[in-house]
Write an enzyme that holds these catalytic residues in place. Sequence first.
Site: not given
Length: 351
Positions: A31-32, A83, A132-134, A158, A162, A197, A257, A289, A293
């Site tokens: 890990d950095a 992330s 990720t699901d993103e 991001y 990914k 987060k 949210n 916002d 998004h």
Amino acid sequence: MILVTGGAGFIGSNFVLDWLANNDEPVVNLDALTYAGNLSNLESLSGDARHIFVQGDIGDGKLVGELLAKYQPRAVINFAAESHVDRSIHGPEDFIQTNIVGTFRLLESVRAYWNGLSEADKQEFRFLHVSTDEVYGSLEANDPAFKETNQYQPNSPYSASKAASDHLVRAYHHTYGIPVLTTNCSNNYGPYHFPEKLIPLCIHNALAGKPLPIYGDGKQVRDWLYVKDHCSAIRRVLEAGKLGETYNVGGWNEKANIEVVNTLCHLLDELQPRIDGESYKTQITFVKDRPGHDRRYAIDVTKLEKELGWKPAETFETGIRKTVQWYLDNQGWVKNVTSGAYRNWLEKQYQ
Ligand code: NAD
Ligand code: DAU
């Protein structure tokens, strides 16, 4: 022995702790230690010979090559990444560097190592990429949940970085035969979640008497999974996943949210009421916002459930209660991570 990258971050450290609680196979943890890496997450392993921590970058081919040659891991599990979506909007460069270039260099190191293994070891070896699901983009209210066959449509720097890393992993299987597996998971929550987060930020701000910032109308939907369930899914995919395949991971827990933040307030009202008797809900503040998004994520986890027999242990209700309690019990951890660098970020983001 397995090599874990990014094992001092939120999910990586939960994974290392879980792995060693479930079996004695040693872990080399590379890990950095960026702002998100925190060795105190792994404090309970101090003096445990099964955990070998190495500070370094996944993009450092010399270091990674040496670690692979020295420890001869049977698997590499890649958590290392930048992330946070908001940070990628303010400054995408680090995301390109670690998530794309870093993953590419890591794959190159793994390819060289794998080529030198015996035929039997080659077949046993696994490279598991945590994604990720993103990468699938954003859903409309009535769209079906993301399946593994959905088109990639990433919308933020991001998620684009990914997506690029997922494509490289896929290509290294198709072209070079590296035995890869990819998991695409929904939003995690639980212990050691960095307070930038939504969930840990709101718990932290609530207790500090600060505003709970909700982007836009707060009706964006995320699909929440308790982090330890993500860890058990990764263990299962590593054990039984079909080479070259991708597996969606999620908890069937779609929540807006504002609903999540209301739940946090409700739990805090019960577990640590405000001295003035008011609800923490009075701290909810709607703010500007996030640019671009994504409106809704939802994961269809049928493949993982049907093919590999995985199921989450927690519902959202049980997991979120455990999480709030963990933060109340670990205020010292929160204080440690709210370093100068983190405070600067908060000022920049919420000015
Ligand atoms: P995190 O930001 O908490 O931790 C990332 C870790 O990677 C940190 O310890 C950091 O020091 C390390 N790291 C960063 N750059 C590095 C580099 N170049 N070399 C070595 N280490 C480096 O992230 P997280 O939330 O734990 O996410 C872990 C992985 O899971 C990421 O790949 C992320 O995309 C993915 N993921 C996260 C979620 C989520 O809800 N958090 C959901 C799905 C997938
Ligand atoms: O879906 C998986 C992804 O989940 C992971 O790949 C990412 O690494 C992880 O950070 C997470 O991304 P999100 O952008 O969904 O998580 P975040 O906690 O930043 O935001 C959750 C939702 O809450 C999102 O709709 C934005 C909103 N939000 C977030 C913050 C920080 C707010 O309304 N206010 C805030 O202050």
